[in-house]
Design a protein around this motif. Structure first.
Motif, PDB file in Angstrom:
ATOM      1  N   GLY A 160       0.612  -1.143   0.098  1.00  5.33           N
ATOM      2  CA  GLY A 160       0.022   0.086   0.064  1.00  5.33           C
ATOM      3  C   GLY A 160       0.696   1.217   0.020  1.00  5.33           C
ATOM      4  O   GLY A 160       1.973   1.336  -0.479  1.00  5.33           O
ATOM      5  N   GLU A 161       0.401   2.242   0.466  1.00  3.02           N
ATOM      6  CA  GLU A 161       0.871   3.487   0.507  1.00  3.02           C
ATOM      7  C   GLU A 161       2.208   3.719   1.586  1.00  3.02           C
ATOM      8  O   GLU A 161       3.096   4.406   1.405  1.00  3.02           O
ATOM      9  CB  GLU A 161      -0.077   4.788   0.931  1.00  3.02           C
ATOM     10  CG  GLU A 161      -1.155   4.806  -0.133  1.00  3.02           C
ATOM     11  CD  GLU A 161      -0.709   5.243  -1.194  1.00  3.02           C
ATOM     12  OE1 GLU A 161       0.106   6.207  -1.578  1.00  3.02           O
ATOM     13  OE2 GLU A 161      -1.086   4.683  -2.299  1.00  3.02           O
ATOM     14  N   GLU A 162       2.101   3.042   2.848  1.00  2.29           N
ATOM     15  CA  GLU A 162       3.200   3.188   3.833  1.00  2.29           C
ATOM     16  C   GLU A 162       3.846   2.121   4.528  1.00  2.29           C
ATOM     17  O   GLU A 162       4.899   1.998   4.859  1.00  2.29           O
ATOM     18  CB  GLU A 162       2.507   4.176   4.882  1.00  2.29           C
ATOM     19  CG  GLU A 162       1.967   5.631   4.406  1.00  2.29           C
ATOM     20  CD  GLU A 162       1.122   6.214   5.647  1.00  2.29           C
ATOM     21  OE1 GLU A 162       0.336   5.484   6.399  1.00  2.29           O
ATOM     22  OE2 GLU A 162       1.303   7.508   5.804  1.00  2.29           O
ATOM     23  N   ALA A 163       3.012   1.131   4.542  1.00  2.00           N
ATOM     24  CA  ALA A 163       3.441  -0.241   5.358  1.00  2.00           C
ATOM     25  C   ALA A 163       4.530  -0.867   4.634  1.00  2.00           C
ATOM     26  O   ALA A 163       4.671  -0.958   3.461  1.00  2.00           O
ATOM     27  CB  ALA A 163       2.426  -1.028   5.425  1.00  2.00           C
ATOM     28  N   VAL A 164       5.590  -1.309   5.482  1.00  2.00           N
ATOM     29  CA  VAL A 164       6.598  -2.110   5.018  1.00  2.00           C
ATOM     30  C   VAL A 164       6.735  -3.215   6.013  1.00  2.00           C
ATOM     31  O   VAL A 164       6.819  -3.120   7.319  1.00  2.00           O
ATOM     32  CB  VAL A 164       7.896  -1.259   4.849  1.00  2.00           C
ATOM     33  CG1 VAL A 164       9.129  -2.178   4.434  1.00  2.00           C
ATOM     34  CG2 VAL A 164       7.768  -0.041   4.149  1.00  2.00           C
ATOM     35  N   VAL A 165       6.937  -4.517   5.493  1.00  2.00           N
ATOM     36  CA  VAL A 165       7.244  -5.749   6.138  1.00  2.00           C
ATOM     37  C   VAL A 165       8.514  -6.311   5.732  1.00  2.00           C
ATOM     38  O   VAL A 165       8.795  -6.367   4.662  1.00  2.00           O
ATOM     39  CB  VAL A 165       6.008  -6.805   6.083  1.00  2.00           C
ATOM     40  CG1 VAL A 165       6.506  -7.997   6.767  1.00  2.00           C
ATOM     41  CG2 VAL A 165       4.724  -6.280   6.724  1.00  2.00           C
ATOM     42  N   GLU A 166       9.305  -6.685   6.754  1.00  2.00           N
ATOM     43  CA  GLU A 166      10.554  -7.230   6.426  1.00  2.00           C
ATOM     44  C   GLU A 166      10.425  -8.732   6.649  1.00  2.00           C
ATOM     45  O   GLU A 166      10.014  -9.113   7.623  1.00  2.00           O
ATOM     46  CB  GLU A 166      11.731  -6.808   7.309  1.00  2.00           C
ATOM     47  CG  GLU A 166      12.919  -7.551   7.245  1.00  2.00           C
ATOM     48  CD  GLU A 166      14.423  -7.182   8.072  1.00  2.00           C
ATOM     49  OE1 GLU A 166      15.112  -7.730   8.091  1.00  2.00           O
ATOM     50  OE2 GLU A 166      14.181  -5.917   8.864  1.00  2.00           O
ATOM     51  N   VAL A 167      10.680  -9.454   5.502  1.00  2.00           N
ATOM     52  CA  VAL A 167      10.636 -10.905   5.754  1.00  2.00           C
ATOM     53  C   VAL A 167      11.603 -11.636   6.657  1.00  2.00           C
ATOM     54  O   VAL A 167      12.772 -11.461   6.200  1.00  2.00           O
ATOM     55  CB  VAL A 167      10.692 -11.550   4.414  1.00  2.00           C
ATOM     56  CG1 VAL A 167      10.295 -13.419   4.303  1.00  2.00           C
ATOM     57  CG2 VAL A 167       9.390 -11.135   3.455  1.00  2.00           C
ATOM     58  N   THR A 168      11.183 -12.473   7.728  1.00  2.00           N
ATOM     59  CA  THR A 168      12.105 -12.933   8.637  1.00  2.00           C
ATOM     60  C   THR A 168      12.358 -14.248   8.308  1.00  2.00           C
ATOM     61  O   THR A 168      13.497 -15.029   8.880  1.00  2.00           O
ATOM     62  CB  THR A 168      11.582 -12.705  10.036  1.00  2.00           C
ATOM     63  OG1 THR A 168      10.286 -13.062  10.220  1.00  2.00           O
ATOM     64  CG2 THR A 168      11.830 -11.378  10.575  1.00  2.00           C
ATOM     65  N   GLY A 169      11.268 -15.287   7.795  1.00  2.00           N
ATOM     66  CA  GLY A 169      11.402 -16.725   7.472  1.00  2.00           C
ATOM     67  C   GLY A 169      10.079 -17.150   7.172  1.00  2.00           C
ATOM     68  O   GLY A 169       9.028 -16.668   6.723  1.00  2.00           O
ATOM     69  N   LEU A 170      10.285 -18.617   7.143  1.00  2.00           N
ATOM     70  CA  LEU A 170       9.220 -19.371   6.634  1.00  2.00           C
ATOM     71  C   LEU A 170       8.249 -19.706   8.126  1.00  2.00           C
ATOM     72  O   LEU A 170       8.622 -19.892   8.964  1.00  2.00           O
ATOM     73  CB  LEU A 170       9.742 -20.753   6.144  1.00  2.00           C
ATOM     74  CG  LEU A 170      10.437 -20.589   4.931  1.00  2.00           C
ATOM     75  CD1 LEU A 170      10.932 -21.985   4.636  1.00  2.00           C
ATOM     76  CD2 LEU A 170       9.807 -20.103   3.796  1.00  2.00           C
TER      77      LEU A 170
END
Length: 181
Positions: free
Chosen positions: A107-117
């Motif tokens: 979306g416009e602002e959200a950021v998620v860093e992928v940590t694992g499975l």
């Protein structure tokens, strides 16, 4: 940078297996999904809390590709968005092939860093008989691998809703393969 799309968003205030589909969710930096049972700086997954409640929460957000739902339905399993416990259902991003540390701009602002499975667990079998076997396999070395999505932490908060674009930003090399968290 590859792109995909958010197809559904879900949350549950209690530790239920499935999560209710919502029109939008709000991600809170360093915490997770507002109103979700897994919200917090430290681990909230009940099994992991029993092991060590002080561990950092690397499972603030759970993402599953809609392509998994499609494949499971073709194989006779009835499954929809949120029913496998995911917060965000995606389409067009090969989540399992992303390196650890990949940033997903939602979306416009959200950021998620992928940590694992996300490691498939017996709750999947209780949800639909035979599904756990379908979602797990063993490598030649005997290690269990599964296809139950990825986990991440929120690095930038914001609202996420179906139809939002997903921008994928891999970390600089060398890349690390995802492991269970």
């Amino acid at each position: 940078m590859t792109n995909g799309e958010v197809t559904a968003v879900s949350r549950s205030a209690t530790h239920t297996f499935g999560k209710a589909v919502e029109p939008a969710i709000r991600l809170l930096a360093g915490l997770g999904v507002e109103g979700d049972a897994h919200l917090g700086v430290t681990v909230k997954h009940r099994f992991r809390v029993a092991q060590d409640p002080t561990r950092p929460n690397l499972r603030q957000v759970h993402l599953i590709p809609a392509e998994l739902h499609d494949e499971l339905r073709r194989e006779g399993f009835s499954v929809g968005a949120g029913e496998l416990g995911e917060n965000i259902t995606t389409r067009g991003v090969d989540l399992l092939e992303l390196p650890a540390g990949t940033l997903l701009r939602l979306g416009e602002e959200a950021v998620v860093e992928v940590t694992g499975l996300r490691t498939p667990c017996r709750q999947i079998e209780r949800f639909r008989t035979g599904m756990l076997k379908r979602m797990t396999a063993r490598t030649a070395e005997g290690a269990r691998v599964g296809w139950a999505g990825v986990m991440g932490v929120v690095t930038s908060g914001g609202e996420v809703r179906p139809g939002d674009r997903i921008e994928v930003e891999p970390p600089p090399p060398p890349h690390r393969r995802l492991k269970g968290v």
